[in-house]
Design an enzyme around this catalytic site. Structure first.
Site, PDB file in Angstrom:
ATOM      1  N   LYS A 190      78.238  15.254  -0.154  1.00 38.14           N
ATOM      2  CA  LYS A 190      77.275  14.304   0.139  1.00 38.14           C
ATOM      3  C   LYS A 190      77.776  13.042   0.737  1.00 38.14           C
ATOM      4  CE  LYS A 190      73.432  16.418  -1.603  1.00 38.14           C
ATOM      5  NZ  LYS A 190      72.181  16.707  -0.861  1.00 38.14           N
ATOM      6  N   LYS A 214      64.241  25.451   2.369  1.00 43.81           N
ATOM      7  CA  LYS A 214      63.960  25.308   0.978  1.00 43.81           C
ATOM      8  C   LYS A 214      62.658  25.588   0.862  1.00 43.81           C
ATOM      9  CE  LYS A 214      67.185  21.351  -0.063  1.00 43.81           C
ATOM     10  NZ  LYS A 214      67.218  20.016  -0.094  1.00 43.81           N
ATOM     11  N   GLU A 218      73.345  16.811   7.968  1.00 44.20           N
ATOM     12  CA  GLU A 218      72.031  17.051   7.468  1.00 44.20           C
ATOM     13  C   GLU A 218      71.458  15.981   7.223  1.00 44.20           C
ATOM     14  OE1 GLU A 218      72.408  19.719   4.069  1.00 44.20           O
ATOM     15  OE2 GLU A 218      70.185  19.483   3.642  1.00 44.20           O
TER      16      GLU A 218
HETATM   17  O1  OSB Z   1      69.659  17.580   0.051  1.00 45.36           O
HETATM   18  O2  OSB Z   1      70.231  19.417  -0.103  1.00 45.36           O
HETATM   19  C1  OSB Z   1      69.851  18.659  -0.577  1.00 45.36           C
HETATM   20  C2  OSB Z   1      70.058  18.694  -4.618  1.00 45.36           C
HETATM   21  C3  OSB Z   1      69.034  17.872  -4.788  1.00 45.36           C
HETATM   22  C4  OSB Z   1      68.147  17.314  -3.837  1.00 45.36           C
HETATM   23  C5  OSB Z   1      68.530  17.643  -2.790  1.00 45.36           C
HETATM   24  C6  OSB Z   1      69.523  18.195  -2.181  1.00 45.36           C
HETATM   25  C7  OSB Z   1      70.560  18.763  -3.196  1.00 45.36           C
HETATM   26  C8  OSB Z   1      71.643  19.446  -2.963  1.00 45.36           C
HETATM   27  C9  OSB Z   1      72.237  20.523  -3.958  1.00 45.36           C
HETATM   28  O3  OSB Z   1      72.286  19.298  -1.718  1.00 45.36           O
HETATM   29  C10 OSB Z   1      72.105  21.787  -3.528  1.00 45.36           C
HETATM   30  C11 OSB Z   1      72.212  22.666  -4.795  1.00 45.36           C
HETATM   31  O4  OSB Z   1      73.783  23.075  -4.953  1.00 45.36           O
HETATM   32  O5  OSB Z   1      71.495  23.211  -5.459  1.00 45.36           O
HETATM   33 MG    MG Z   2      69.750  18.045   1.930  1.00 43.69          MG
END
Ligand code: OSB
Ligand code: MG
Length: 375
Positions: free
Chosen positions: A167, A266, A217
């Site tokens: 991140k 997702k 991303e």
């Molecule tokens: O942006 O992908 C994302 C978790 C919570 C909200 C948004 C995101 C995420 C993650 C975690 O990147 C992914 C995971 O390990 O479940």
């Molecule tokens: Mg993301």
């Protein structure tokens, strides 16, 4: 398939480790678990909305409200030929895709169990991926120091994960990526900004180009398409969209204007498995690779994600990782594990194919309601 009963539970599980994104740090995960019953069979789904509206506008509380007051009345007592028909039945409700997805995905589990088939077979998974298992990557949150980030990466690579996502946010971007490249060489690496930048940061983000990232991303605003297209024109690093693509139609628009070269899928974001299949197929038609995102799911949502990840255009490792990175114990037994080759086996039982542990679910439950068909 007739739905006679919908049960909602508000559950809360402590995270094994805190998780920090550009919008904040969390230590626990509240979520809504949805159970649907029909003709003596039960299906389960997990709503990925969090306590706050920082990733998207939905929260656990809005999802609870929308499911109980609006979605349940539209599905209860109703006959659906197939779970792909559920999303359309909810079209009068604007938005609230996470609430819709939780119910829709539970109906897919129910349907697959009625057929006696693993969910992946009903979703259209490829034999190759079902047999090999899905390629797993990890999403590593913002840490307190680069040293701690290096420690986390070391642990995840040792566990076998096939790609690292970190991140990023302003102040935690170029230095973090430079550290990873100098300590871990050419490990498959990507970054996720969760909408922390603006187009004015394009020159700064171009500073990531020399690091040969798989992708960046969602660098820009959560509902933006046009600025991402502009940014992609100025970056060598492929742009991947997450937050912005909350409908298949917006994804088509993003592809048309060149706003992304890769797509994160997702099911919670787009309204369930049916819409995820449509998004997957749209991307495949345009030679856009997809990967499965994660929302810190419990074993219920995680199992759903594994099954969906067997569709053939899921060619990049996803954010679907082992249970123990998140919850210990998880709500399911056995837990979901990653194998040394970085793959996760697809559960072979009917439906999502995992065993829920009733005692753990009861212990994590803070609220519960049951809704039944009136006729
Ligand atoms: O942006 O992908 C994302 C978790 C919570 C909200 C948004 C995101 C995420 C993650 C975690 O990147 C992914 C995971 O390990 O479940
Ligand atoms: Mg993301």
């Amino acid at each position: 398939m007739r739905i006679d009963r919908v049960e909602l539970r508000l559950l809360r599980l402590p995270l094994v480790r805190f998780f920090e994104t550009s919008f904040g740090r969390i230590y626990e995960r509240p979520f809504v678990m949805v159970t649907v019953n029909g003709e003596g069979v039960e299906g389960v789904g997990e709503c990925v909305a969090d306590a706050n509206p920082f990733y998207s506008s939905e929260t656990t509380r809005t999802a609870w409200h929308i499911i109980a007051e609006f979605i349940a009345p539209l599905v209860l007592g109703r006959e659906f030929p197939h779970p792909r028909d559920v999303f359309g039945a909810l079209r009068g409700i604007r938005g609230h895709n996470m609430a819709k997805a939780a119910v829709e995905m539970a109906t897919w589990d129910l349907f697959a169990k009625q057929q006696g088939l693993p969910l992946c077979r009903v979703l259209g998974g490829s034999n190759a991926l079902i047999e090999r298992g899905i390629a797993s990557g990890v999403s590593i949150g913002i840490q307190d120091s680069l040293e701690q980030l290096a420690e986390r990466i070391e642990i995840e690579l040792a566990a076998g994960y096939r790609r690292i996502k970190i991140k990023i946010k302003p102040g935690w971007d170029l230095s973090a990526v430079a550290m990873v490249r100098s300590r871990f060489g050419q490990v498959p690496l990507m970054v996720d900004a969760n909408a922390a930048y603006t187009l004015a940061d394009a020159p700064h983000l171009a500073g990531l180009d020399p690091f040969a990232l798989m992708m960046i991303e969602q660098p820009l605003d959560y509902d933006d398409v046009q600025d991402h297209a502009e940014l992609q024109g100025r970056l060598r690093t492929p742009v991947c969209l997450d937050e912005s693509l909350h409908t298949v139609k917006i994804a088509a628009e993003a592809i048309r204007v060149g706003a992304c070269r890769i797509i994160n899928i997702k099911p919670g974001r787009v309204g369930g498995h049916g819409q995820s299949i449509a998004l997957h197929d749209l991307a495949a038609d345009h030679q856009i690779p997809v990967w499965h995102g994660g929302m810190l799911e419990s074993g219920i949502g995680r199992a759903h994600n594994i099954h969906l990840s067997t569709l053939p255009n899921f060619t990049l490792p996803g954010d679907v990782a082992a249970s123990r990175r998140y919850f210990s114990p998880d709500l399911i037994d056995p837990e979901i594990e990653v194998r040394p080759d970085g793959t996760i086996a697809v559960p072979s039982g009917a439906g999502i194919g995992v065993r829920l542990v009733p005692d753990r679910i009861a212990a994590a439950t803070e609220e519960r309601i049951e809704l039944r068909a009136s006729h």
